[in-house]
Design a protein around this motif. Sequence first.
Motif, PDB file in Angstrom:
ATOM      1  N   THR A   1       6.536  13.722   4.010  1.00 20.92           N
ATOM      2  CA  THR A   1       6.329  15.108   4.411  1.00 20.92           C
ATOM      3  C   THR A   1       7.061  16.034   3.447  1.00 20.92           C
ATOM      4  O   THR A   1       7.991  15.620   2.750  1.00 20.92           O
ATOM      5  CB  THR A   1       6.842  15.349   5.841  1.00 20.92           C
ATOM      6  N   ASP A   2       6.622  17.263   3.428  1.00 24.21           N
ATOM      7  CA  ASP A   2       7.255  18.275   2.569  1.00 24.21           C
ATOM      8  C   ASP A   2       8.710  18.466   2.993  1.00 24.21           C
ATOM      9  O   ASP A   2       8.998  18.717   4.161  1.00 24.21           O
ATOM     10  CB  ASP A   2       6.491  19.593   2.701  1.00 24.21           C
ATOM     11  N   GLY A   3       9.641  18.325   2.030  1.00 20.22           N
ATOM     12  CA  GLY A   3      11.061  18.463   2.329  1.00 20.22           C
ATOM     13  C   GLY A   3      11.769  17.163   2.649  1.00 20.22           C
ATOM     14  O   GLY A   3      12.977  17.150   2.892  1.00 20.22           O
ATOM     15  N   GLN A   4      11.036  16.043   2.645  1.00 18.31           N
ATOM     16  CA  GLN A   4      11.640  14.752   2.969  1.00 18.31           C
ATOM     17  C   GLN A   4      12.447  14.227   1.786  1.00 18.31           C
ATOM     18  O   GLN A   4      12.075  14.393   0.630  1.00 18.31           O
ATOM     19  CB  GLN A   4      10.543  13.750   3.337  1.00 18.31           C
ATOM     20  N   THR A   5      13.566  13.574   2.067  1.00 14.14           N
ATOM     21  CA  THR A   5      14.385  12.941   1.035  1.00 14.14           C
ATOM     22  C   THR A   5      13.885  11.521   0.806  1.00 14.14           C
ATOM     23  O   THR A   5      13.680  10.766   1.762  1.00 14.14           O
ATOM     24  CB  THR A   5      15.864  12.913   1.448  1.00 14.14           C
TER      25      THR A   5
ATOM     26  N   VAL B   1       8.794  18.096  -2.615  1.00 15.86           N
ATOM     27  CA  VAL B   1       8.216  19.433  -2.469  1.00 15.86           C
ATOM     28  C   VAL B   1       6.750  19.341  -2.873  1.00 15.86           C
ATOM     29  O   VAL B   1       6.445  19.021  -4.022  1.00 15.86           O
ATOM     30  CB  VAL B   1       8.945  20.470  -3.343  1.00 15.86           C
ATOM     31  N   PHE B   2       5.841  19.565  -1.931  1.00 14.67           N
ATOM     32  CA  PHE B   2       4.421  19.477  -2.236  1.00 14.67           C
ATOM     33  C   PHE B   2       4.015  20.605  -3.169  1.00 14.67           C
ATOM     34  O   PHE B   2       4.466  21.733  -3.024  1.00 14.67           O
ATOM     35  CB  PHE B   2       3.580  19.541  -0.967  1.00 14.67           C
ATOM     36  N   ALA B   3       3.163  20.276  -4.121  1.00 21.66           N
ATOM     37  CA  ALA B   3       2.678  21.275  -5.078  1.00 21.66           C
ATOM     38  C   ALA B   3       1.527  22.037  -4.450  1.00 21.66           C
ATOM     39  O   ALA B   3       0.478  21.462  -4.186  1.00 21.66           O
ATOM     40  CB  ALA B   3       2.231  20.602  -6.371  1.00 21.66           C
ATOM     41  N   PRO B   4       1.703  23.342  -4.163  1.00 23.76           N
ATOM     42  CA  PRO B   4       0.593  24.110  -3.585  1.00 23.76           C
ATOM     43  C   PRO B   4      -0.487  24.380  -4.620  1.00 23.76           C
ATOM     44  O   PRO B   4      -0.191  24.728  -5.758  1.00 23.76           O
ATOM     45  CB  PRO B   4       1.271  25.417  -3.148  1.00 23.76           C
ATOM     46  N   THR B   5      -1.750  24.174  -4.239  1.00 22.18           N
ATOM     47  CA  THR B   5      -2.867  24.457  -5.137  1.00 22.18           C
ATOM     48  C   THR B   5      -3.874  25.329  -4.410  1.00 22.18           C
ATOM     49  O   THR B   5      -3.936  25.339  -3.175  1.00 22.18           O
ATOM     50  CB  THR B   5      -3.562  23.153  -5.586  1.00 22.18           C
TER      51      THR B   5
ATOM     52  N   ALA C   1       1.534  20.581   5.547  1.00 24.25           N
ATOM     53  CA  ALA C   1       1.746  20.712   4.106  1.00 24.25           C
ATOM     54  C   ALA C   1       0.440  21.006   3.400  1.00 24.25           C
ATOM     55  O   ALA C   1      -0.640  20.929   3.970  1.00 24.25           O
ATOM     56  CB  ALA C   1       2.348  19.425   3.563  1.00 24.25           C
ATOM     57  N   SER C   2       0.558  21.346   2.115  1.00 24.36           N
ATOM     58  CA  SER C   2      -0.628  21.679   1.342  1.00 24.36           C
ATOM     59  C   SER C   2      -1.300  20.437   0.766  1.00 24.36           C
ATOM     60  O   SER C   2      -2.425  20.511   0.313  1.00 24.36           O
ATOM     61  CB  SER C   2      -0.248  22.635   0.197  1.00 24.36           C
ATOM     62  N   LEU C   3      -0.601  19.305   0.747  1.00 24.57           N
ATOM     63  CA  LEU C   3      -1.188  18.070   0.241  1.00 24.57           C
ATOM     64  C   LEU C   3      -2.103  17.498   1.314  1.00 24.57           C
ATOM     65  O   LEU C   3      -1.667  17.254   2.434  1.00 24.57           O
ATOM     66  CB  LEU C   3      -0.088  17.076  -0.131  1.00 24.57           C
ATOM     67  N   MET C   4      -3.372  17.267   0.962  1.00 24.12           N
ATOM     68  CA  MET C   4      -4.368  16.957   1.964  1.00 24.12           C
ATOM     69  C   MET C   4      -4.976  15.577   1.774  1.00 24.12           C
ATOM     70  O   MET C   4      -5.221  15.140   0.655  1.00 24.12           O
ATOM     71  CB  MET C   4      -5.510  17.994   1.894  1.00 24.12           C
ATOM     72  N   LYS C   5      -5.241  14.905   2.874  1.00 22.22           N
ATOM     73  CA  LYS C   5      -6.045  13.696   2.844  1.00 22.22           C
ATOM     74  C   LYS C   5      -7.475  14.085   2.487  1.00 22.22           C
ATOM     75  O   LYS C   5      -8.033  15.045   3.014  1.00 22.22           O
ATOM     76  CB  LYS C   5      -6.017  13.018   4.209  1.00 22.22           C
ATOM     77  N   GLY C   6      -8.063  13.358   1.540  1.00 21.35           N
ATOM     78  CA  GLY C   6      -9.409  13.653   1.099  1.00 21.35           C
ATOM     79  C   GLY C   6      -9.465  14.479  -0.166  1.00 21.35           C
ATOM     80  O   GLY C   6     -10.551  14.666  -0.716  1.00 21.35           O
ATOM     81  N   CYS C   7      -8.323  14.970  -0.651  1.00 24.15           N
ATOM     82  CA  CYS C   7      -8.310  15.755  -1.894  1.00 24.15           C
ATOM     83  C   CYS C   7      -8.506  14.833  -3.094  1.00 24.15           C
ATOM     84  O   CYS C   7      -7.975  13.725  -3.139  1.00 24.15           O
ATOM     85  CB  CYS C   7      -6.987  16.505  -2.041  1.00 24.15           C
ATOM     86  N   ALA C   8      -9.263  15.297  -4.069  1.00 20.53           N
ATOM     87  CA  ALA C   8      -9.428  14.565  -5.321  1.00 20.53           C
ATOM     88  C   ALA C   8      -8.271  14.897  -6.248  1.00 20.53           C
ATOM     89  O   ALA C   8      -7.839  16.041  -6.344  1.00 20.53           O
ATOM     90  CB  ALA C   8     -10.759  14.943  -5.971  1.00 20.53           C
ATOM     91  N   VAL C   9      -7.730  13.882  -6.922  1.00 20.99           N
ATOM     92  CA  VAL C   9      -6.610  14.073  -7.844  1.00 20.99           C
ATOM     93  C   VAL C   9      -6.969  13.471  -9.193  1.00 20.99           C
ATOM     94  O   VAL C   9      -7.795  12.555  -9.299  1.00 20.99           O
ATOM     95  CB  VAL C   9      -5.318  13.429  -7.301  1.00 20.99           C
TER      96      VAL C   9
ATOM     97  N   PRO D   1      -0.180  17.486 -11.184  1.00 17.98           N
ATOM     98  CA  PRO D   1       0.923  17.012 -10.335  1.00 17.98           C
ATOM     99  C   PRO D   1       0.562  17.168  -8.866  1.00 17.98           C
ATOM    100  O   PRO D   1       0.029  18.205  -8.450  1.00 17.98           O
ATOM    101  CB  PRO D   1       2.089  17.923 -10.721  1.00 17.98           C
ATOM    102  N   ILE D   2       0.826  16.138  -8.089  1.00  9.88           N
ATOM    103  CA  ILE D   2       0.508  16.203  -6.667  1.00  9.88           C
ATOM    104  C   ILE D   2       1.709  16.634  -5.837  1.00  9.88           C
ATOM    105  O   ILE D   2       1.555  17.082  -4.699  1.00  9.88           O
ATOM    106  CB  ILE D   2      -0.030  14.849  -6.161  1.00  9.88           C
ATOM    107  N   MET D   3       2.911  16.493  -6.399  1.00  5.89           N
ATOM    108  CA  MET D   3       4.121  16.931  -5.716  1.00  5.89           C
ATOM    109  C   MET D   3       5.261  16.956  -6.720  1.00  5.89           C
ATOM    110  O   MET D   3       5.124  16.493  -7.860  1.00  5.89           O
ATOM    111  CB  MET D   3       4.456  16.014  -4.532  1.00  5.89           C
ATOM    112  N   THR D   4       6.389  17.501  -6.297  1.00  6.15           N
ATOM    113  CA  THR D   4       7.581  17.559  -7.134  1.00  6.15           C
ATOM    114  C   THR D   4       8.754  16.987  -6.346  1.00  6.15           C
ATOM    115  O   THR D   4       8.848  17.189  -5.127  1.00  6.15           O
ATOM    116  CB  THR D   4       7.891  19.008  -7.548  1.00  6.15           C
TER     117      THR D   4
END
Length: 484
Positions: free
Chosen positions: A103-107, A285-289, A307-315, A320-323
């Motif tokens: 999840t966004d913000g997870q260590t 930190v999820f990369a918002p697109t 979060a902005s990272l979505m299941k089904g998104c093409a990469v 970058p998908i996250m930081t």
Amino acid sequence: MSTNENTIETAIETVEEQPFEAYTPEKVNSRSRLWIPGLALVLVLGGVGYWYVNSQQAIEVSTETVTSKDLSLEIIGSGRMIADHPTDVYTKSPGTISKVLVTDGQTVAIGEPLVVLDQELLQMQLAQAESGLAQAQSTLAQLNSGINDRQAAINAAQSGVNAADQGLDSAYQLQALADASVTDAIAYRDWLYATPDPAPEELLAAEQAVSQANMGLQQANAGIAQAQGSAAMAQGSLAQAQAGDPASSIDAANSLVKAAQDQVDLARRALDEATITAPVAGTVVFAPTAASAQAQASGAGTPLAGASLMKGCAVTPGMPIMTIMDNTSMLFEAEISEEDIGRVALKQSASVILDSNTTNPLKGTVVSIDEVAHNTLTGGTFFSVRIQINKAADLSLCIGMKGDATIQISQLSSAMTISRKGLFSEEGENFVYVVESGQLQKKSVTVGDVTDEVAEIKSGLTLGEKIALPDNTSFEDGLKVAEN
């Protein structure tokens, strides 16, 4: 007519209205007669003047003595904690997100799984490669077991050819399906663009469908190339078996086993790379697109943990998908106004007070200053200034913590200072009101550095002088005052 003029006129009229007494020789002479009215007029006018002078009462004012002291000039800006060394996370091959494991913000720790791409086609390719390896190993085992019957070798090789041909046929079928998917996706997208006022979310979904279909076609083409390689190897095995040379057959079988093993390793590596892991430890930190934001708004994807990272998104590998933010080295990013940014410089000392811990200021140093301005929501302008924090071992810092930074821009020793409220400015002139002999005297001054509370005076005053401080009182030059 003023009050004082009215008083004087009244006094004169009073004198003039005194009853006239006829001349009597026994009382006064002619000179006395002329002198007495004049003396009376002088006495009246003198009394009036004395009353007028003493009627201007002194106004009580607060004063301050001009002194010298060490002056620390500071600039304050609000901001938040950010990471010093962010690390972007990329995929090694194109695909579609199947699972988001964080999840966004997870260590996370190094190597911890983050995202899983769709693996259906990759698993199919691995199964084909493993089938080819099993066939090659079977052929080698038969040769090593002493089966020298040429026909048996040919039959075995022919089985390999048949299996390879079947695999190639399956690959062509997959390619045909993928090509049809591309055609359908493009046709649907073009139809949408041709319709009047198509919905943005439908256009976005259509574009994603075209992208995914093209990726499927690329993977199917790769599968054909792999199947063609297996078929070529099987044909080679058959040719060697037909040649009837046992030694060359074994050598060829070993080569086939090695080639088949390479294909399996390649397919397994691609499958392993479908699970993206953390390259460093830190905070996710999820990369918002724009695409993910639109997909989430339209419901075209499944949001995870908001979060902005979505299941089904093409990469793709270049996106970058996250930081991952390194928490061990932190910066405070302060917003400094356009009026103050010119006085901020690298290596200046700073202290930061976080809203979450107001009793423990953090010490730091200015390490970077943005050269491009940013706009506030209210139309103001600010510049980002980053402060390297000397992190205390007993203080827990988190990305996004808000607070205020105080940057020390200069230190003046023995500066002549006054309270800022005692400084006046009009038409570009700076001046003060000095208290001398119970009156205000306006004096022009040259001003140096100014803080919210004090002002440095470079010239125009001397130490020990007293200046008046406004307290709901209008000052003017020559005003009679008394210190309260």
